[in-house]
Design an enzyme around this catalytic site. Structure first.
Site, mmCIF file in Angstrom:
data_model
loop_
_atom_site.group_PDB
_atom_site.id
_atom_site.type_symbol
_atom_site.label_atom_id
_atom_site.label_comp_id
_atom_site.label_asym_id
_atom_site.label_seq_id
_atom_site.Cartn_x
_atom_site.Cartn_y
_atom_site.Cartn_z
ATOM 1 N N ASP A 1 18.974 46.656 63.413
ATOM 2 C CA ASP A 1 17.611 47.057 63.093
ATOM 3 C C ASP A 1 16.620 46.047 63.657
ATOM 4 O OD1 ASP A 1 15.090 47.215 61.284
ATOM 5 O OD2 ASP A 1 16.205 49.016 60.727
ATOM 6 N N HIS B 1 19.125 58.447 61.494
ATOM 7 C CA HIS B 1 19.780 57.134 61.547
ATOM 8 C C HIS B 1 20.240 56.712 60.166
ATOM 9 C CE1 HIS B 1 15.429 56.503 61.075
ATOM 10 N NE2 HIS B 1 15.685 55.361 60.442
ATOM 11 N N HIS C 1 21.258 53.704 57.736
ATOM 12 C CA HIS C 1 21.103 52.266 57.539
ATOM 13 C C HIS C 1 22.408 51.682 57.005
ATOM 14 C CE1 HIS C 1 16.728 51.785 58.142
ATOM 15 N NE2 HIS C 1 16.665 53.040 57.722
#
Length: 205
Positions: free
Chosen positions: A83, A154, A156
């Site tokens: 990230d 996406h 995490h």
């Protein structure tokens, strides 16, 4: 009342944490990650039939090699990278190379995709924070629109969860909430023939 206050705070934080961070100070939860990959701009071969030109998101630019990414893992259909603003010692994103806008775009036929994303996420945790994997000290989740930051699906990957700043551990990445859902809940609902999340896409609550 306490539950309502927490939900309100969570919604506010998911939409705009920057101002609150100024109050609590800098987030240091990403310090100390071992074997962090280097950022490199490179073209990622697409799966058959996938045209990256159809992807208008910033992740499309990463896949096309226009932007650098710190990659953890790659398969013919998935990419894992760090990230841009990590909120844990390990904070990776798992994306499909095919353009899937968000969790609302998922249907029962996508169970295998989400399961593959989960498997890659666990492999990344195993390589970089094995103890967190063994103790279950991690979170795998999706943000639910309108609380997502990029319109490309996406997952995490956050570990160790226990070391995260409380704002991110207990609010922004808190599951299950209107703004964040566990990958296991998405898989379960899709297997049951239900939408990936039980919310109205046009509603904030």
């Amino acid at each position: 009342m306490r539950r309502m206050r927490l939900n309100f705070l969570g919604a506010a934080m998911a939409g705009g944490l920057a101002g609150f961070q100024l109050y609590i100070g800098p987030d240091n939860s990403n310090n100390g990650e071992e074997k962090a990959p280097q950022k490199v701009a490179s073209y990622h071969d697409p799966p058959p039939g996938v045209d990256y030109a159809d992807n208008p998101s910033v992740f499309g630019r990463i896949l096309r090699g226009e932007l650098a990414s710190a990659d953890y893992a790659e398969t013919p259909t998935l990419l894992a990278f760090r990230d841009r603003t990590p909120r844990a010692s390990l904070h990776a994103l798992i994306i499909p190379k095919a353009y899937v806008r968000d969790v609302y775009s998922l249907g029962p036929g996508d169970v295998g995709l989400v399961e593959d994303m989960r498997a890659m996420a666990l492999d990344v945790i195993r390589e970089h924070h094995e103890e967190a994997l063994e103790t279950g000290d991690y979170t795998l989740c999706f943000h639910v629109p309108p609380y997502n930051s990029v319109d490309h699906l996406h997952m995490h990957v956050l570990a160790p969860r226990s070391e995260m700043n409380f704002v991110f551990r207990d609010i922004k990445y808190r599951c299950p909430t209107r703004w964040c859902t566990l990958e296991t809940d998405v898989i379960r609902r899709l297997k049951d023939g239900l939408p990936a999340v039980p919310y109205n896409k046009s509603s904030w609550f």
